[in-house]
Every structure is written in structure tokens, then in C-alpha cells.
Enzyme design. Structure first.
Site, PDB file in Angstrom:
ATOM      1  N   ASP A 147      17.473   1.233   7.415  1.00  0.00           N
ATOM      2  CA  ASP A 147      16.209   0.508   7.248  1.00  0.00           C
ATOM      3  C   ASP A 147      15.860  -0.305   8.486  1.00  0.00           C
ATOM      4  O   ASP A 147      15.894  -1.533   8.489  1.00  0.00           O
ATOM      5  CB  ASP A 147      16.252  -0.393   6.003  1.00  0.00           C
ATOM      6  CG  ASP A 147      15.492   0.261   4.852  1.00  0.00           C
ATOM      7  OD1 ASP A 147      15.239   1.484   4.928  1.00  0.00           O
ATOM      8  OD2 ASP A 147      15.139  -0.438   3.886  1.00  0.00           O
ATOM      9  N   ASP A 181       0.786  -1.238   0.000  1.00  0.00           N
ATOM     10  CA  ASP A 181       0.000   0.000   0.000  1.00  0.00           C
ATOM     11  C   ASP A 181       0.817   1.288   0.000  1.00  0.00           C
ATOM     12  O   ASP A 181       0.241   2.385  -0.018  1.00  0.00           O
ATOM     13  CB  ASP A 181      -0.957   0.000   1.200  1.00  0.00           C
ATOM     14  CG  ASP A 181      -0.232  -0.127   2.522  1.00  0.00           C
ATOM     15  OD1 ASP A 181       1.006   0.008   2.550  1.00  0.00           O
ATOM     16  OD2 ASP A 181      -0.906  -0.354   3.549  1.00  0.00           O
ATOM     17  N   ASP A 238      19.179  -5.323   0.265  1.00  0.00           N
ATOM     18  CA  ASP A 238      18.541  -4.034  -0.020  1.00  0.00           C
ATOM     19  C   ASP A 238      18.475  -3.166   1.239  1.00  0.00           C
ATOM     20  O   ASP A 238      18.087  -1.995   1.149  1.00  0.00           O
ATOM     21  CB  ASP A 238      17.133  -4.235  -0.607  1.00  0.00           C
ATOM     22  CG  ASP A 238      16.285  -5.174   0.224  1.00  0.00           C
ATOM     23  OD1 ASP A 238      16.684  -6.336   0.393  1.00  0.00           O
ATOM     24  OD2 ASP A 238      15.227  -4.751   0.720  1.00  0.00           O
TER      25      ASP A 238
END
Ligand code: AMP
Ligand code: MG
Length: 491
Positions: free
Chosen positions: A265, A125, A255
Site C-alpha cells: 500500500d 469515490d 490496514d
């Protein structure tokens, strides 16, 4: 001091071209409100701290207004996720609004994480929930103030906009600030696609922008070799910091590995409390691939993926040579950081055993890791001195008595006064880390629109090595009733 309207945007990453990112604006979040803002990070871009209270700040972070000069994009990358190569990932919910240059000529990426769908969102989303945004906000700042390289965070803005995870939560956007958001996966995507020219262009760009210390002529094999070796060295140092402070990242996919060796992250991370070398902070990590004790091995594995992606620029032999720096740099940095935790200024052969014996008894007694080292920072090495504070943390105090006898002998080889050693140890052993229960309590209150605990933690964690009277509770495990379950990848 500048305002949001007069920031000096440079946007060198967008200028690399459409092969590396997709231009698109953030999707506005309805009726946004400020959760927390961080003047320390505003200062990095010379932004007047008063601006954090301006309506434009909320409108900017929530995607309702873009400062003039910004050039919003979503970055392309791939990555190895839990060992499997995924050929295309990319910023699925982050918008890089551009690079801002400060008066010291530093370039800082301003990224909105949770800013809506992008061409890389796949089935998801494009949003982030308040819970995970607060977790990243607090932890990236906590890490920075612990002296561990990390991305930074300038603020969090929330909205009542509903977002479905395991339950319905509400949306938020984190304003993440970092010198770069290029990851190992940014190179892997072009290796997989056989686009070798893009690997070269990206490598030369990263070297030019972020590795000014690389002396070799730009574009040469020698410069590419130095680049890879430098990423290896920085990553090894970062992991040594993680292992000594007791930080588990949780999702060390390629990543999520910064090309600058920054902690990056933040998802289901955790700070070690009761010491457990196999600590798995992410409940979704069923095989324990990213268990605490595996982090150095996984970092090396990830660096091998990066090296492979650079094989169009470097021979396999050169890659091997660059990678060979990992082990010694990791080992030396770890030893150096651990000696500082133990107050040792000299290096002796027996130190490795002293450290491993200590970790063994901490684990055997489920001792709280940060509390132990903080308590050890007031250890009195005189032969007849009591060892109370640290000993009390052991289920079997005789284990500590035995170890500390050897520690005392070791300290006798140091030519440093008690007071000096103890003061030094207090700068190496934080009293405060972002324990899961502390983050959760701040999140629970924030979900009720009380954001004061987020600010309280942000302030506390700015000075993790200082004794902070009145905050004793924050230095220990969860009180009964506040124990929180584990965290998952859901964010
Ligand atoms: P992460 O596990 O957060 O590092 O994300 C892995 C990949 O999934 C990245 O490409 C993210 O951009 C993407 N991603 C994660 N969550 C979402 C989301 N809610 N909407 C779109 N993309 C997402
Ligand atoms: Mg990620």
C-alpha cells in the site's frame, strides 16, 4: 504460457465466505489507455508477455472485461489509522479479481486498485489518480529489485475520466499482484466485532495458504503461535531493510501492514536523500508518527495490535513471547544489512559505533544517503589512498576523514581483497532508488500522455545495483528547477 482468457483462477479467498469480503465487479473506466505494463510480473502468472499489448489487457485492468474464472470481490478489514482504531475500512477502491495459480503451484492475487466504489468506500469515490498509480507501480517494483519484500505491479491503465483531489486529476487503475492482500486489519475487524470463529478461520486459512513451513498440526494453538511469531519475524526483517535502504513508508496504519511482511500500500512514501533520521515523507503526518526513525517502533506497535486480535487463539503470555522476537531479529538483520553496506564480512563489537558515528556525520552534513554508500563502494582502504568520491559529498570533509580513519582500521581486520570488497559493496548499495523527483518527472510527462519516462524508470530500477552508463543523472538529487514539493496522503 497462457493468455488472459485461459488463466487458471483458483479464488480461494472468495471461497472463505461472505463474512470476509463482498462480491462485486469493478466499475468500468471509460476510454482506457495503457500507461505501462511489466513483463516481469506477467511471468509470475505464466502470462505470455505479448498479452500485455492485447486490447483485453487494457479492458481487464480498466474493469471493462473480466477473464473467465475470475470472481471479483472487495475484502473486509479494519485498522488503526494514525493510532486510532477504525472498526471498518475494507477495500474502498480495490477489487480482488481472484487468485491465479501458475505452473509452479504458486498462487497470486490479481487486484485492480482504483476500480470504483465498493460497500467499503465510505464517502470516497472509489478511484485512484494517475499520479499515485504510477508512484505505486514504480516503487513496488523498485523495492522488489532492491531485494526488499513487496507487493508487485503488472501494469497501469489510465483514462481521461476526471477525479477530484486537491485539483482535478485523471483516473487510473493499477494491477497489483501479491501472494496475499490479507492485512493486520483483516484480523482486527473480527476482534472488534467479537467474532472469534472468523479470526480462527482466517488464521488457519492464511497458515494453510501462505505459511507451509509451519510444522505444527493445523488449527492447534501451537500453529497459531508459530504463525504470529513468523509474522513478527518477517515484519522485523522488512523494517530492517527499510531502515538500511532509507525507505520511509509514510502511512504505517495496521490496514497497510501485510500479513506476509511485504511492503504494501504505497502512498506518500519517500526514499531518503539528504540523510535526516527524523525524515517525514508524508506532509499530512503533522506529529511525525511515521517519521523514518519511528518505523521500527511503529511496526512493533502494529504487531501488538495484531497480537491483540489473536488473543482469542493465544494467551497473553504466548503473544508476548511471539512479540519478543521482534527486537533481536530487527537488530540482527539491521546489523547484517549494514555490515554488507560497509563491506564487512565479519562481525565485531565496535561495528555498532562505526555505524552510528557514520549516520551522525551523514546527518550533520546533509549527505545524500544513496550517493554516499555508492561512492563508499569504491573506497580504497590502503593507508595512503585518496578518499575523494565519498568525501566530496560532505560539507565538512574533515568529518569524513576522521570517520574513515576508523573505517580503514576496521577493514584491516577483514581478510578480503579490495576488489572483492568493493564488488560486494556494489551489490549492497544501490546506485539508483526511486527519488521523488524522478517519479514526479515521469508523472508530469505521463499527465501529458508521454509514458516513456515511466517505462524508462521501470527499466532502470530493475537493475539498481548495476552501473548504468548514460543514466548518471538518475543517481543524484534533483537538478535545480526539478525540485519537487513534499507528498501528501491524497491519492
Ligand atoms: P489508504 O490510506 O490508501 O491505505 O486507504 C485507507 C482506506 O480508505 C482503505 O479502506 C481504502 O480502501 C480507502 N480509500 C482510500 N481512497 C479511497 C477512494 N478514493 N475511494 C474509496 N475508498 C478509498
Ligand atoms: Mg491502504
Amino acid at each position: 504460457m497462457t493468455s488472459l482468457g485461459t488463466l487458471h483462477f483458483d479464488n480461494h479467498f472468495a471461497r472463505l465466505g461472505s463474512q470476509y469480503s463482498s462480491p462485486l465487479p469493478p466499475t468500468p473506466l471509460p476510454e482506457p489507455y495503457l500507461v505501462s505494463a511489466n513483463p516481469d510480473v506477467a511471468a509470475l502468472i505464466d502470462l505470455d508477455p505479448e498479452q500485455l499489448r492485447a486490447p483485453e489487457f487494457i479492458r481487464f485492468v480498466s474493469g471493462n472485461w473480466l477473464p473467465p474464472g475470475s470472481k471479483p470481490i472487495a475484502m473486509l478489514y479494519a485498522g488503526h489509522q494514525f493510532g486510532q482504531f477504525v472498526p471498518q475500512l475494507g477495500d474502498g477502491r480495490a477489487i480482488l479479481t481472484g487468485q491465479v495459480r501458475n505452473a509452479r503451484d504458486e498462487s497470486w492475487d490479481l487486484q485492480l486498485k482504483g476500480a470504483g466504489e465498493t460497500p467499503y468506500s465510505r464517502m470516497a469515490d472509489g478511484r485512484a489518480v494517475l499520479r499515485s498509480s504510477i508512484r505505486e507501480y514504480l516503487c513496488s517494483e523498485a523495492m522488489h529489485h532492491l531485494g526488499i519484500p513487496s507487493s508487485r505491479a503488472m501494469g497501469v491503465v489510465g483514462s481521461d475520466f476526471p477525479v477530484l483531489r486537491e485539483t482535478v486529476e485523471t483516473a487510473a487503475v493499477l494491477l497489483r499482484v501479491s501472494p496475499s492482500h490479507v492485512r493486520f486489519g483483516s484480523f482486527e475487524v473480527f476482534f472488534y466485532r467479537n467474532q472469534h470463529q472468523h479470526i480462527r478461520t482466517l488464521a488457519d486459512y492464511v497458515i494453510r495458504q501462505h505459511f507451509p513451513e509451519i510444522a505444527e498440526a493445523p488449527g492447534t494453538t501451537a500453529s497459531h503461535f508459530s504463525f504470529l511469531r513468523e509474522v513478527v519475524v518477517r515484519t522485523a526483517r522488512m523494517i530492517a531493510h527499510w531502515q538500511t535502504v532509507g525507505f520511509a513508508h509514510g502511512v504505517m496504519n495496521t490496514d497497510n501492514m501485510s500479513i506476509l511482511g511485504l511492503t504494501f500500500d504505497y502512498g506518500p512514501y519517500g526514499f531518503m536523500e539528504a540523510f535526516d533520521s527524523d525524515f517525514i515523507c508524508n506532509h499530512s503526518d503533522e506529529s511525525g508518527r511515521y517519521a523514518f526513525s519511528n518505523q521500527p517502533t511503529i511496526a512493533f506497535w502494529n504487531l501488538c495490535c495484531l497480537a491483540q486480535a489473536l488473543t482469542p487463539l493465544l494467551s497473553v503470555e504466548q503473544c508476548r513471547e511471539a512479540l519478543s522476537s521482534f527486537e533481536p531479529v530487527y537488530r540482527d538483520t539491521y546489523a547484517q544489512l549494514f555490515r554488507a553496506k560497509l563491506g564487512l564480512t565479519s562481525a565485531r563489537e565496535e561495528d555498532a559505533a562505526l555505524i552510528s558515528d557514520l549516520l551522525e556525520i551523514l546527518e550533520g552534513n546533509a549527505v545524500d544517503y544513496p550517493m554516499f554508500f555508492r561512492a563508499l563502494s569504491s573506497f580504497d582502504s590502503r593507508a595512503d589512498a585518496p578518499t575523494a568520491a565519498a568525501k566530496q559529498l560532505f560539507q565538512h570533509p574533515e568529518a569524513f576523514e576522521y570517520w574513515s580513519a576508523g573505517y580503514r582500521t576496521r577493514l584491516a581486520h577483514e581478510g578480503v581483497s579490495e576488489a572483492e570488497r568493493q564488488a560486494g559493496m556494489r551489490t549492497a548499495n544501490p546506485g539508483y532508488v526511486l527519488r521523488n523527483w524522478l517519479a514526479q518527472r515521469a508523472i508530469d510527462r505521463a499527465q501529458q500522455k508521454d509514458f516513456s519516462e515511466v517505462d524508462r524508470l521501470l527499466n532502470l530500477l530493475r537493475r539498481p545495483f548495476d552501473d548504468q552508463p548514460g543514466s548518471e543523472e538518475y543517481a543524484g538529487p534533483a537538478p535545480a528547477g526539478l525540485i519537487v514539493p513534499g507528498v501528501s496522503c491524497s491519492s
